[in-house]
Structure formats: structure tokens, C-alpha cells
Motif scaffolding. Structure first.
Motif, PDB file in Angstrom:
ATOM      1  N   THR A 160      12.854  17.949   0.237  1.00 37.74           N
ATOM      2  CA  THR A 160      13.668  17.103   1.124  1.00 37.74           C
ATOM      3  C   THR A 160      13.815  15.701   0.556  1.00 37.74           C
ATOM      4  N   LYS A 161      12.934  15.363  -0.404  1.00 38.34           N
ATOM      5  CA  LYS A 161      12.931  14.045  -1.059  1.00 38.34           C
ATOM      6  C   LYS A 161      12.776  12.900  -0.069  1.00 38.34           C
ATOM      7  N   ILE A 162      12.135  13.165   1.073  1.00 32.56           N
ATOM      8  CA  ILE A 162      11.939  12.122   2.079  1.00 32.56           C
ATOM      9  C   ILE A 162      11.027  11.031   1.546  1.00 32.56           C
ATOM     10  N   GLY A 163       9.889  11.474   0.932  1.00 32.25           N
ATOM     11  CA  GLY A 163       8.939  10.494   0.418  1.00 32.25           C
ATOM     12  C   GLY A 163       9.543   9.598  -0.636  1.00 32.25           C
ATOM     13  N   LEU A 164      10.276  10.188  -1.581  1.00 30.78           N
ATOM     14  CA  LEU A 164      10.881   9.408  -2.653  1.00 30.78           C
ATOM     15  C   LEU A 164      11.972   8.480  -2.123  1.00 30.78           C
ATOM     16  N   LYS A 165      12.773   8.985  -1.202  1.00 33.39           N
ATOM     17  CA  LYS A 165      13.849   8.174  -0.617  1.00 33.39           C
ATOM     18  C   LYS A 165      13.281   6.978   0.141  1.00 33.39           C
ATOM     19  N   PRO A 191       0.806  -1.229   0.000  1.00 32.83           N
ATOM     20  CA  PRO A 191       0.000   0.000   0.000  1.00 32.83           C
ATOM     21  C   PRO A 191       0.834   1.272   0.000  1.00 32.83           C
ATOM     22  N   MET A 192       0.323   2.262  -0.719  1.00 35.72           N
ATOM     23  CA  MET A 192       0.919   3.600  -0.779  1.00 35.72           C
ATOM     24  C   MET A 192       2.378   3.562  -1.240  1.00 35.72           C
ATOM     25  N   LEU A 193       2.637   2.671  -2.187  1.00 35.82           N
ATOM     26  CA  LEU A 193       3.998   2.538  -2.692  1.00 35.82           C
ATOM     27  C   LEU A 193       4.229   3.424  -3.920  1.00 35.82           C
ATOM     28  N   LEU A 194       3.183   3.646  -4.694  1.00 33.57           N
ATOM     29  CA  LEU A 194       3.320   4.396  -5.945  1.00 33.57           C
ATOM     30  C   LEU A 194       3.056   5.888  -5.774  1.00 33.57           C
ATOM     31  N   ILE A 195       2.373   6.243  -4.692  1.00 30.79           N
ATOM     32  CA  ILE A 195       1.902   7.613  -4.539  1.00 30.79           C
ATOM     33  C   ILE A 195       3.039   8.625  -4.441  1.00 30.79           C
ATOM     34  N   ALA A 196       4.197   8.215  -3.937  1.00 32.86           N
ATOM     35  CA  ALA A 196       5.311   9.161  -3.773  1.00 32.86           C
ATOM     36  C   ALA A 196       5.755   9.739  -5.117  1.00 32.86           C
ATOM     37  N   PHE A 197       5.778   8.897  -6.168  1.00 32.84           N
ATOM     38  CA  PHE A 197       6.193   9.368  -7.496  1.00 32.84           C
ATOM     39  C   PHE A 197       5.162  10.345  -8.068  1.00 32.84           C
ATOM     40  N   ASN A 251      13.301  -1.675  -2.270  1.00 33.82           N
ATOM     41  CA  ASN A 251      14.440  -2.573  -2.073  1.00 33.82           C
ATOM     42  C   ASN A 251      14.110  -3.674  -1.073  1.00 33.82           C
ATOM     43  N   LEU A 252      13.413  -3.318  -0.008  1.00 31.45           N
ATOM     44  CA  LEU A 252      13.086  -4.295   1.035  1.00 31.45           C
ATOM     45  C   LEU A 252      12.017  -5.285   0.585  1.00 31.45           C
ATOM     46  N   ILE A 253      11.002  -4.798  -0.136  1.00 33.32           N
ATOM     47  CA  ILE A 253       9.860  -5.641  -0.480  1.00 33.32           C
ATOM     48  C   ILE A 253      10.113  -6.444  -1.748  1.00 33.32           C
ATOM     49  N   TYR A 254      10.629  -5.787  -2.789  1.00 31.94           N
ATOM     50  CA  TYR A 254      10.717  -6.435  -4.094  1.00 31.94           C
ATOM     51  C   TYR A 254      12.137  -6.846  -4.488  1.00 31.94           C
ATOM     52  N   GLY A 255      13.128  -6.356  -3.779  1.00 33.48           N
ATOM     53  CA  GLY A 255      14.498  -6.776  -4.073  1.00 33.48           C
ATOM     54  C   GLY A 255      14.873  -6.509  -5.520  1.00 33.48           C
TER      55      GLY A 255
END
Length: 344
Positions: free
Chosen positions: A302-307, A251-257, A314-318
Motif C-alpha cells: 500500500t506504500k502507506i509508510g513510505l508515503k 523519531p521513526m523517520l528512517l525506519i520506513a525505508f 516535506n513538513l519537517i525538513y522542507g
């Protein structure tokens, strides 16, 4: 049933029992116990097996650490051969005692030879030590895997905790901007924002949601942005999914972009645009986001959301995702591909 079996497989004592049963069965078959008619022969067989088992445990607790802890393989091989030699002599001397003349164990001449006893000691050592080592590495690997999963989950929870306030901040900024220019729309927009917040809260504790739910959330957010800047910004949103209900996504993985595109692509009065294309074909999700970059901007990023999103990827999909970000003076492009998993 499967859970009980897994618990037994992970239990050290059940593993020890399995090793004893396996090695004892091999030992009895090797000595043709089905031909024994004497109870004394069976007792003697158990006695011999105990000696062989003691030898394997001696190697396990006193010699094997030389290999794994001290990392001296040659020393381990030498000590193992010495122990095999000594224990085989003990067995050979025991079989020569008069008490074995009245039992059916080791009656053949080749079974009473030293070579046979040497092979018995060495063979039983392999039968006992091999599964013990396999189980040991299984437990170590299982522990490391559990620790890694726990650590990853803690990281994900931490990233979600950082990402959600970031999303809230941007959303309320959007609502504030609309309310200043179009105060009559504020009640309806507050209702839309509350729906976004509800989804955020409900999905916060879920590892995965259906792709359909995530796309509805994204669509609602884009409609909110259209209300805010649609009059001065060219906003394009195209979504083509082969089967929305078949896939799941974090959830909420794409919204940052998408947030990033609206934040930086619409921060100027000059002509601007945001283009969002989402396609899913055979489980491959392709998110393509393009936004204009104004010549002058006062927006501090600050690019916090994108970072955080990249760390979550990296953690979920490797290795099952690919992210390509391109930026020049006029355009910012984020191109993301993820191999989605299906609902079981």
C-alpha cells in the motif's frame, strides 16, 4: 524577560504606545522643545501634535483601506495629498492666531510659513504611519506563521497516527513469522519487540530525539529481521557517525525505508539481500538502502509508510533533504540525505 518582551511586541496597544512615543519624540526634537521655558508652549506643542496625530489616524482608517482593500494606489495617493493639503492649511491658520504670540512655539519666520506646516504634516504622517504599517504586517505574518505551524503540527500528528500502526503491523508480522519457524526463540523475541514498542510509544510525543536513540532503535529492528530471515538473506548494516550525541532527528523517520527493504527484499525463498548504510558527516545524514526484488511476489504494497514518511520529510525538513528512489527489475534503491540540526 524575553517572553515578556515578545508579548509586548505582539500586543497591539503596546505597539500603538511605541508609535506615539517615537513620533512625539521626533516632533519635539524637530521643534527644539529643549529651548522652551514656557508651560503654555509645551501645551501648545502637544495640541499641535494631536492635530498631526489625528491626521495620521484619519489617513490610516479612512484613506489607507483604499490602498490595501480596494487596491487603488493612484486614488490613495490623490486622497493623501488632498488630506495633507487641508490639514496643513488648518495648521497654518492656527499658527496665525494671536494666542501664539505669547509662547515660544513657532517663533521663527520659517516656522510660521505654510511650507513648514506642509512639511510637518507630511513628515509626521510618515513617522506615524510607517511603523503602524510595519507592526500591522508583523502581526499578520506572525498570525500566518502560527497558523502554518499549527497546521503542520496537526498534519505531523496525523501522519504519526497512521505510521505507528503501520509499523506495529509489520513488526508483529515479523514476530509471527519467526514464532512459526523457531518457537523456542519466541520469548526472547517478544522482549526485543517490547523494547521497540517502548521506544515507539515514548518518542511518539517528541518532535526530536537524539540520533543515538534513533540508531539504537534501527539497529534493534535490523537484529530482529536477522533473526527472522538472516539464514536465507544476505543482510548488511554499516553505520558510521562522526558524533552521535551532537545531532537530533525526528523519531521513526528512517525506519520506513528499512522496513520497506525487508518487506519486499526478503519475501521470496530465492537468493535475496538487503544492504543498509548510514553515515553522518558534518551534520549531513546519508541513508542508502538497497534490496533485491524477487521475480514473483505475493506481497501487496500500500506504500502507506513510505508515503507518510515523504510527507513528514516535506513538513519537517522542507528543502533541507534530498530523496532519490530508483527501481528496476532486480533492485530497489532508496537514497536519502538530510541536513541534521544540532542539539542546543
Amino acid at each position: 524577560m524575553n517572553k515578556k518582551l515578545n508579548n509586548m511586541m505582539e500586543n497591539k496597544w503596546w505597539q500603538e504606545i511605541a508609535v506615539v512615543l517615537f513620533s512625539f519624540t521626533v516632533y519635539t526634537l524637530k521643534n527644539d522643545w529643549m529651548l522652551f521655558s514656557s508651560f503654555i508652549s509645551i501645551l501648545m506643542g502637544i495640541f499641535f501634535y494631536c492635530i498631526l496625530y489625528m491626521h495620521a489616524q484619519f489617513n490610516r482608517f479612512f484613506i489607507l483601506p483604499v490602498l490595501f482593500k480596494s487596491k487603488r494606489p493612484l486614488t490613495y495617493v490623490f486622497l493623501t495629498l488632498v488630506a495633507v493639503f487641508l490639514f496643513s492649511i488648518v495648521l497654518y491658520q492656527i499658527t496665525s492666531l494671536s494666542m501664539f504670540r505669547n509662547c515660544h512655539l513657532y517663533q521663527n519666520s520659517h516656522q510660521r510659513s505654510y511650507i513648514y506646516q506642509l512639511a510637518s504634516v507630511l513628515g509626521t504622517l510618515v513617522c506615524i504611519l510607517s511603523p503602524i504599517i510595519v507592526f500591522k504586517f508583523y502581526r499578520i505574518n506572525k498570525k500566518q506563521t502560527d497558523e502554518t505551524l499549527l497546521f503542520n503540527q496537526m498534519q505531523l500528528n496525523s501522519l504519526k497516527g497512521q505510521l505507528n500502526p503501520h509499523f506495529l503491523f509489520n513488526t508483529f508480522n515479523t514476530l509471527y513469522g519467526i514464532s512459526l519457524e523457531f518457537p523456542e526463540r519466541t520469548p526472547d523475541l517478544i522482549m526485543k519487540v517490547s523494547q521497540l514498542m517502548r521506544y515507539q510509544l515514548e518518542s511518539n510525543n517528541k518532535q526530536c530525539v537524539s540520533l543515538e536513540e534513533e540508531l539504537e532503535f534501527i539497529n534493534s529492528y535490523i537484529q530482529l529481521e536477522k533473526e527472522r530471515v538472516g539464514y536465507r538473506c544476505d543482510i548488511t548494516y554499516d553505520c558510521k557517525i562522526d558524533n552521535e550525541n551532537a545531532y537530533k532527528v525526528s523519531p521513526m523517520l528512517l525506519i520506513a525505508f528499512i522496513e520497506n527493504a525487508f518487506k519486499h527484499g526478503t519475501c521470496a525463498i530465492e537468493k535475496c539481500y538487503v544492504r543498509i548504510i548510514i553515515t553522518v558527516e558534518n551534520g549531513l545524514l546519508h541513508l542508502h538502502v538497497v534490496n533485491s526484488i524477487p521475480k514473483k511476489t505475493d506481497v501487496v504494497s500500500t506504500k502507506i509508510g513510505l508515503k507518510n514518511t515523504i510527507e513528514r520529510l516535506n513538513l519537517i525538513y522542507g528543502k533541507e533533504y534530498k530523496l532519490d528512489i530508483q527501481e528496476d527489475k532486480n533492485t530497489y534503491i532508496a537514497d536519502l540525505k538530510i541536513q541534521l540540526k544540532k542539539f542546543v
